[in-house]
Write a protein that holds these residues in place. Structure first.
Motif, PDB file in Angstrom:
ATOM      1  N   PRO A 261     -10.389  -0.182   6.086  1.00  0.00           N
ATOM      2  CA  PRO A 261      -9.205  -0.819   6.675  1.00  0.00           C
ATOM      3  C   PRO A 261      -8.127  -1.138   5.635  1.00  0.00           C
ATOM      4  N   VAL A 262      -8.547  -1.614   4.453  1.00  0.00           N
ATOM      5  CA  VAL A 262      -7.570  -1.942   3.409  1.00  0.00           C
ATOM      6  C   VAL A 262      -6.864  -0.680   2.912  1.00  0.00           C
ATOM      7  N   GLU A 263      -7.623   0.388   2.695  1.00  0.00           N
ATOM      8  CA  GLU A 263      -7.020   1.655   2.253  1.00  0.00           C
ATOM      9  C   GLU A 263      -6.049   2.184   3.303  1.00  0.00           C
ATOM     10  N   TYR A 264      -6.443   2.078   4.563  1.00  0.00           N
ATOM     11  CA  TYR A 264      -5.591   2.564   5.649  1.00  0.00           C
ATOM     12  C   TYR A 264      -4.277   1.791   5.676  1.00  0.00           C
ATOM     13  N   LEU A 265      -4.369   0.469   5.552  1.00  0.00           N
ATOM     14  CA  LEU A 265      -3.163  -0.367   5.532  1.00  0.00           C
ATOM     15  C   LEU A 265      -2.258   0.034   4.370  1.00  0.00           C
ATOM     16  N   GLN A 266      -2.836   0.241   3.204  1.00  0.00           N
ATOM     17  CA  GLN A 266      -2.044   0.634   2.042  1.00  0.00           C
ATOM     18  C   GLN A 266      -1.385   1.990   2.256  1.00  0.00           C
ATOM     19  N   ARG A 267      -2.113   2.930   2.809  1.00  0.00           N
ATOM     20  CA  ARG A 267      -1.562   4.275   3.025  1.00  0.00           C
ATOM     21  C   ARG A 267      -0.427   4.266   4.050  1.00  0.00           C
ATOM     22  N   VAL A 268      -0.589   3.489   5.114  1.00  0.00           N
ATOM     23  CA  VAL A 268       0.482   3.398   6.106  1.00  0.00           C
ATOM     24  C   VAL A 268       1.719   2.755   5.481  1.00  0.00           C
ATOM     25  N   LYS A 269       1.531   1.690   4.729  1.00  0.00           N
ATOM     26  CA  LYS A 269       2.648   1.031   4.061  1.00  0.00           C
ATOM     27  C   LYS A 269       3.372   2.006   3.123  1.00  0.00           C
ATOM     28  N   VAL A 270       2.605   2.732   2.330  1.00  0.00           N
ATOM     29  CA  VAL A 270       3.211   3.673   1.368  1.00  0.00           C
ATOM     30  C   VAL A 270       3.918   4.806   2.094  1.00  0.00           C
ATOM     31  N   GLU A 271       3.362   5.284   3.208  1.00  0.00           N
ATOM     32  CA  GLU A 271       4.015   6.363   3.951  1.00  0.00           C
ATOM     33  C   GLU A 271       5.354   5.895   4.512  1.00  0.00           C
ATOM     34  N   VAL A 272       5.395   4.673   5.031  1.00  0.00           N
ATOM     35  CA  VAL A 272       6.648   4.114   5.529  1.00  0.00           C
ATOM     36  C   VAL A 272       7.637   3.948   4.372  1.00  0.00           C
ATOM     37  N   ALA A 273       7.132   3.483   3.230  1.00  0.00           N
ATOM     38  CA  ALA A 273       7.981   3.314   2.051  1.00  0.00           C
ATOM     39  C   ALA A 273       8.532   4.654   1.578  1.00  0.00           C
ATOM     40  N   LYS A 274       7.700   5.680   1.568  1.00  0.00           N
ATOM     41  CA  LYS A 274       8.150   7.018   1.150  1.00  0.00           C
ATOM     42  C   LYS A 274       9.296   7.501   2.042  1.00  0.00           C
ATOM     43  N   ASN A 275       9.124   7.350   3.344  1.00  0.00           N
ATOM     44  CA  ASN A 275      10.167   7.790   4.278  1.00  0.00           C
ATOM     45  C   ASN A 275      11.475   7.051   4.038  1.00  0.00           C
ATOM     46  N   ALA A 276      11.364   5.743   3.760  1.00  0.00           N
ATOM     47  CA  ALA A 276      12.568   4.953   3.498  1.00  0.00           C
ATOM     48  C   ALA A 276      13.234   5.372   2.189  1.00  0.00           C
ATOM     49  N   LEU A 277      12.426   5.615   1.173  1.00  0.00           N
ATOM     50  CA  LEU A 277      12.976   6.023  -0.125  1.00  0.00           C
ATOM     51  C   LEU A 277      13.639   7.404  -0.038  1.00  0.00           C
ATOM     52  N   GLU A 278      13.079   8.282   0.786  1.00  0.00           N
ATOM     53  CA  GLU A 278      13.651   9.618   0.949  1.00  0.00           C
ATOM     54  C   GLU A 278      15.043   9.567   1.575  1.00  0.00           C
ATOM     55  N   LYS A 279      15.265   8.581   2.437  1.00  0.00           N
ATOM     56  CA  LYS A 279      16.588   8.450   3.063  1.00  0.00           C
ATOM     57  C   LYS A 279      17.633   7.989   2.056  1.00  0.00           C
ATOM     58  N   GLY A 280      17.194   7.236   1.038  1.00  0.00           N
ATOM     59  CA  GLY A 280      18.079   6.866  -0.056  1.00  0.00           C
ATOM     60  C   GLY A 280      19.038   5.726   0.212  1.00  0.00           C
ATOM     61  N   ARG A 281      18.961   5.118   1.393  1.00  0.00           N
ATOM     62  CA  ARG A 281      19.941   4.082   1.733  1.00  0.00           C
ATOM     63  C   ARG A 281      19.562   2.712   1.182  1.00  0.00           C
ATOM     64  N   LYS A 282      18.275   2.447   1.033  1.00  0.00           N
ATOM     65  CA  LYS A 282      17.823   1.127   0.607  1.00  0.00           C
ATOM     66  C   LYS A 282      17.330   1.141  -0.831  1.00  0.00           C
ATOM     67  N   SER A 283      17.425  -0.019  -1.465  1.00  0.00           N
ATOM     68  CA  SER A 283      16.891  -0.157  -2.814  1.00  0.00           C
ATOM     69  C   SER A 283      15.370  -0.237  -2.742  1.00  0.00           C
ATOM     70  N   ILE A 284      14.724  -0.053  -3.876  1.00  0.00           N
ATOM     71  CA  ILE A 284      13.267  -0.146  -3.923  1.00  0.00           C
ATOM     72  C   ILE A 284      12.816  -1.553  -3.537  1.00  0.00           C
ATOM     73  N   PHE A 285      13.576  -2.560  -3.939  1.00  0.00           N
ATOM     74  CA  PHE A 285      13.244  -3.947  -3.585  1.00  0.00           C
ATOM     75  C   PHE A 285      13.282  -4.146  -2.070  1.00  0.00           C
ATOM     76  N   GLU A 286      14.302  -3.591  -1.413  1.00  0.00           N
ATOM     77  CA  GLU A 286      14.416  -3.716   0.045  1.00  0.00           C
ATOM     78  C   GLU A 286      13.265  -2.999   0.738  1.00  0.00           C
ATOM     79  N   VAL A 287      12.934  -1.803   0.263  1.00  0.00           N
ATOM     80  CA  VAL A 287      11.840  -1.039   0.860  1.00  0.00           C
ATOM     81  C   VAL A 287      10.519  -1.784   0.676  1.00  0.00           C
TER      82      VAL A 287
END
Length: 323
Positions: A261-287
């Protein structure tokens, strides 16, 4: 002289990994001879059928029958569709691959060619890699194998595997350096413009949320996790809500998804973060805040553990240009 056999499975195979291997190894041998050496390798395509149409029939290959080859030094298994049907259609080829290894041959599998290699039983108890998208299927079919899909190349007891798609080029360079020398591998990397410094396929992962496992309780837990990324999740409370003990919850979740469960939570969080970073609109702190992290060090560590690169490097590599 070493004899190299590129096997052509019955049914289908990835043409690029066949021709790519042949072209790089042939070029390496030609360069080696220009340096004043005798020819190092002889390459054969071999299979259980005399003719195989690839790429929707546009290309036809004519492999040598495997039983015409008494012995080979290196077997290369190209990428191939990893359906169970492929294994059923290639029982004879799988048996022959196993026999050649017993006789002293080394084996290299490319991408999802690892499924055919795994079917020989030679990988049981060993480490291997394959395309990240095939991770769940591979683990389900071959639980005795230590799959490490983040690895670009694995090497153990004369068996070599690599990650997905065109990363097979890195495996071929690895084999060139092993069978020829470093100088020849560098030459091939320059001629074919292959980056020799890649060590991981983690930056290319797209986390696929596995929900076709048939466990309704785990599906409910997955949905809950995905809907509560910004808050703190208590898995003790989630297990109680689902009327199951924490121990049994962890066991069922890991069996169904391949992640704790912990690994799954981390992977989902990172996948959402990756998608946000790819868009380039938000800073790393915001993501970071958007996916529920308040500690930037913890976020960076988890992100790099899963992707192999820092959030800053990931954004620099994949973010869209904002105009």
């Amino acid at each position: 002289m070493k004899h190299v056999t590129i096997v052509v499975p019955k049914g289908n195979a990835n043409l690029s990994s066949i021709t790519g291997s042949y072209e790089i190894l042939t070029s390496a041998n030609a360069y080696w001879q220009k340096q004043g050496h005798k020819s190092m390798i002889d390459i054969t395509l071999a299979g259980v059928v005399s003719e195989l149409k690839l790429d929707a029939g546009f290309i036809t290959v004519h492999p040598t029958p495997i039983h015409d080859l008494e012995k080979t030094d290196l077997l290369i298994i190209p990428s191939a569709p990893y359906a169970a049907q492929l294994i059923r259609e290639n029982v004879e080829l799988i048996s022959w691959i196993r026999e050649q290894y017993v006789k002293g041959a080394e084996i290299a599998s490319m991408c999802t060619g690892a499924f055919l290699l795994a079917a020989t039983g030679l990988l049981d108890g060993k480490t291997c890699s394959t395309h990240w998208s095939a991770e769940a299927s591979f683990k389900q079919m071959f639980p005795k194998i230590n799959l490490q899909p983040d690895k670009l190349i694995t090497a153990e007891n004369g068996i070599y595997t690599n990650g997905g798609a065109y990363s097979f080029l890195n495996l071929v360079l690895f084999l060139v350096e092993k069978y020829f020398d470093r100088q020849t591998a560098i030459y091939c990397s320059k001629i074919f413009q292959i980056d020799m410094d890649r060590t991981s396929q983690s930056p290319f992962f797209i986390f696929q949320i596995q929900k076709n496992h048939g466990d309704d309780l785990v599906c409910k837990a997955q949905t809950y996790i995905e809907q509560h990324l910004t808050g703190k999740i208590s898995f003790e409370e989630l297990a109680a809500e689902l009327a199951i003990s924490r121990r049994n919850f962890d066991r069922r979740f890991t069996k169904a998804t391949g992640n704790t469960p912990v690994e799954y939570l981390q992977r989902v969080k990172v996948e959402v973060a990756k998608n946000a970073l790819e868009k380039g609109r938000k800073s790393i702190f915001e993501v970071m805040n958007d996916v529920g992290y308040s500690d930037d060090k913890a976020f960076r560590e988890v992100f790099k553990k899963i992707t192999g690169v820092s959030p800053l490097d990931y954004k620099a590599r994949y973010a869209k240009e904002i105009r």
